[in-house]
Motif scaffolding. Structure first.
Motif, mmCIF file in Angstrom:
data_model
loop_
_atom_site.group_PDB
_atom_site.id
_atom_site.type_symbol
_atom_site.label_atom_id
_atom_site.label_comp_id
_atom_site.label_asym_id
_atom_site.label_seq_id
_atom_site.Cartn_x
_atom_site.Cartn_y
_atom_site.Cartn_z
ATOM 1 N N ARG A 128 -3.674 7.357 -6.176
ATOM 2 C CA ARG A 128 -4.149 6.162 -5.483
ATOM 3 C C ARG A 128 -3.944 4.945 -6.375
ATOM 4 O O ARG A 128 -4.259 4.963 -7.553
ATOM 5 N N GLY A 129 -3.387 3.890 -5.798
ATOM 6 C CA GLY A 129 -3.174 2.670 -6.570
ATOM 7 C C GLY A 129 -1.815 2.603 -7.211
ATOM 8 O O GLY A 129 -1.435 1.579 -7.746
ATOM 9 N N PRO A 181 0.841 -1.191 0.000
ATOM 10 C CA PRO A 181 0.000 0.000 0.000
ATOM 11 C C PRO A 181 0.876 1.241 0.000
ATOM 12 O O PRO A 181 2.097 1.150 0.099
ATOM 13 N N PHE A 182 0.218 2.406 -0.088
ATOM 14 C CA PHE A 182 0.920 3.684 -0.105
ATOM 15 C C PHE A 182 1.841 3.810 1.107
ATOM 16 O O PHE A 182 1.431 3.561 2.225
#
Lengths: 322, 378
Positions: free
Chosen positions: A255-256, A42-43
């Protein structure tokens, strides 16, 4: 020892074999509970900011002019749409046009009224001139008995009424001109133009559809904004507001795509702390906490990685003191 | 001399088998019941251990276990991300819901919302389908035990449509996850999807999964998260332990299994004790004769110890084998899915066997040691 004894040799052997089997079961059956790395991370904070005090926030990409929802000043049926999404427009460039037939008809009406007023003026001027000449003739006669006093009075009346008729005709011309100008303004207003130079982000109007003017009417019909540069609007939880180092550049990721990180220049902090809007696709919007909004400008070279309206994650350096 | 002791022991087959059976049975009972006990309590940890990629769980201060949790505002995620030492933090929604099956039945399910982009929170082992199928709209991944519960063993559930909170949910994969204590059906979906599947409360974010940066001590990070955000943070092991403690406090499992294990112990002592002391009493003459030919009490103790060791080893071997075989045979059964024998338990039952044999040996040896060698010749 020639003969194997069941109790003394075979049974213990079986027991030992069972024990070994049990150990195998235990060893192979024990679940693996070690921490592993996920296939995608994830981020996360990367690069320089990773080891430093920081504040995380989430936000949305927006044009640097913010998104402008273009409305219409006139209601009516749309006659033509001159732009398509993604197009760059200059200031004042026409976007779409509402039905102009009635305005054009009123312009022609105005033209006709002007022409008729002009004719009326010409006619009034003729009459005025004739009356003036008549009056002058009467006045030039020196013999008082030749022209009756009544004749002179009538001729004076004719002259002044002819002047008045001319003035009325002139006023009518001015009136007709004003009406034509008003029709021309309306014709002009039926064309909606770009208020600034920028990019068309969305078009929700097609020829033949009705548009409605005024507050609470439909729309937005066209969305546009200056996308060069793009800005991001980052929400910071109210609890963290005091920790943010205002003015520092932020690290932003779409995002992503946690591995795409760009440094965004600080633009401004919104003076108003607003309720957080959760982008959850829920029918009822949820208001839970308040957030401070910080605006950052994305660098030009990162423009390809971001789109207007996209959600982003960001890290902003925190104040080092305290 | 010890060989004579073994021959003495195996001479009477009935008594020998009785002894072996007694030990084997009590070993089996103790091992198997302790294993089941530990594994049933372990059901409290499965929610934690099904996820292998995080080392810290963050939750609302009042949350206690994976299934008794209060949701937090969505900005809590960013606040946790801001803490120094956090490598990444991912949202994790865990909430109960009711699903309508294609047959029209209602079934309670646990909805788990995993991080939208990285799918952190999804167990690693996928039995059928593809983890990336979660990116498709309205898709859920079901756990293997849930499939059996919802559709039966034979049916392939992939592509089945369910109804959750008036919304469509299509099963696109099966994941190998250990069931929780209530063994509810678990449906994994993306966090943003889960928000629509779970009937609405204002806050939805039940947990935040956190990974510490390399070189950061998880416990230190837990303390830092707690002091900086005011949320409750637990390391993976602590949170698993919380789940177990909750079961211990709120269910009758410890008492029930405690009773069974005690019974196993008592049965073991009784059978083995009686048989062993009878056996030694029967052989008291032989021991007397041995003493008469000059064998010391020391040697006799050694002989009895050897006998006890042989009986213990054989009985223990069979017992442990039986207990582990039981777990092995039933490993595919949904009730026993994920059960295993912790290595400590056979050691514990070995100790129990030792205690049983030591106690009975001690008491039955006393008359032997006191016997007068002359007795034999009377």
């Amino acid at each position: 020892m020639a003969r194997l004894s069941f109790s003394r040799q075979i049974l213990p052997l079986i027991a030992v074999a069972g024990l070994i089997a049990a150990i195998v079961f235990i060893v192979t059956g024990t679940p693996d509970r070690a921490v592993t790395d996920p296939p995608e991370t994830p981020f996360r904070a990367g690069g320089e900011i990773a080891g430093k005090p920081r504040v995380a926030g989430a936000g949305v990409v927006e044009p640097s002019s913010e998104t402008i929802a273009i409305g219409t000043s006139l209601s009516g049926v749309v006659e033509a749409v001159m732009i398509s999404p993604g197009a760059r427009v200059s200031k004042g460039q026409p976007l779409f046009r509402v039905d102009t037939r009635s305005a054009r008809a009123r312009i022609r009406e105005g033209d006709a009224a002007i022409a008729s007023a002009r004719a009326a003026i010409a006619e009034a001027r003729n009459a005025e001139a004739t009356a003036a000449r008549q009056l002058a003739l009467y006045r030039s006669v020196e013999d008082a008995a030749a022209v009756s006093r009544a004749e002179v009075i009538r001729a004076e009346g004719d002259a002044s009424s002819a002047r008045a008729r001319r003035q009325v005709a002139e006023a009518e011309l001015a009136n007709a001109r004003a009406r034509r100008a008003s029709a021309a303004t309306e014709l002009e207003r039926s064309t909606v133009r770009a208020p600034i130079a920028g990019e068309i982000l969305g078009v929700d109007v097609r020829p033949g559809e009705t548009v409605t003017a005024g507050p609470g009417a439909g729309g937005p019909y066209v969305l546009m904004g200056e996308t060069n540069p793009l800005h991001v609007r980052i929400d910071i939880d109210e609890d963290e507001v005091g920790r943010v180092a205002i003015g520092e550049a932020a690290v932003v990721s779409p995002r992503g795509e946690a591995d795409t990180r760009v440094d965004a220049r600080f633009v401004r902090a919104e003076p108003l702390v607003v309720p957080k809007r959760s982008l959850t696709n829920q029918a009822s919007e949820r208001v839970d906490v308040r957030v401070m909004q910080l605006i950052f400008a994305l660098p030009d070279e990162a423009a390809g990685d971001f789109r207007v309206g996209q959600q982003v994650d960001a890290f902003i350096p925190a104040k080092v003191d305290r | 001399m010890l060989w004579i002791a073994i021959r003495m022991l195996t001479g009477d087959r009935q008594k020998f088998f009785g002894l072996v059976f007694g030990i084997a049975f009590s070993t089996l009972l103790i091992t198997q019941q302790l294993t089941l006990f530990v594994n049933f309590l372990g059901r409290g940890t499965t929610a934690v251990y099904n996820i292998s990629s995080n080392d810290i769980w963050v939750m609302d201060p009042v949350s206690r276990t994976p299934d008794t949790a209060l949701a937090m505002p969505s900005t809590a995620l960013e606040r946790v991300r801001s803490v120094d030492g956090v490598e990444w933090a991912a949202p994790h929604l865990r909430e109960g819901a009711t699903v309508r099956t294609p047959d029209g039945d209602l079934e309670r399910v646990t909805i788990i919302g995993v991080d939208d982009t990285s799918l952190v929170g999804l167990p690693d082992a996928i039995i059928a389908g593809d983890r990336n199928a979660l990116a498709m709209p309205d898709s859920v991944i079901i756990d293997s035990v849930g499939t059996a519960r919802l559709f039966g063993e034979e049916v392939d559930p992939i592509g089945t449509r369910l109804e959750l909170n008036d919304r469509r949910a299509v099963i696109r994969g099966i994941v190998d996850a250990e069931p929780t204590f209530t063994s509810q059906v678990i449906l994994y979906t993306r966090y943003s999807n889960a928000l629509t599947y779970v009937p609405g409360a204002r806050n939805r974010l039940t947990f935040i999964l956190v990974r510490a940066t390399d070189g950061t001590d998880p416990q230190a990070l837990v303390d830092r998260i707690e002091s900086e955000t005011g949320l409750r943070a637990r390391t993976r092991e602590q949170f698993a332990r919380d789940g177990v403690d909750y079961l211990i406090e709120n269910t009758g499992i410890p008492l029930n299994f405690g009773i069974t294990v005690t019974l196993g112990f008592i049965i073991g002592i009784t059978i083995v004790g009686l048989t062993f002391s009878l056996f030694i009493r029967d052989n008291i003459k032989q021991f007397g004769a041995l003493k008469a030919i000059g064998v010391r009490n020391h040697m006799i103790r050694k002989m009895v110890r050897a006998q006890a060791a042989v009986v213990g080893l054989i009985g223990y071997g069979f017992g442990v084998f039986g207990a582990t075989l039981f777990i092995k045979l039933f490993e595919d059964d949904p009730t026993f899915k994920g059960f295993y024998t912790p290595w400590q338990i056979p050691l514990l039952s070995l100790f129990a066997v030792f205690v049983i044999l030591a106690i009975t040996g001690y008491f039955s040896l006393r008359p032997v040691l006191r016997v007068d060698p002359a007795e034999v010749f009377r």
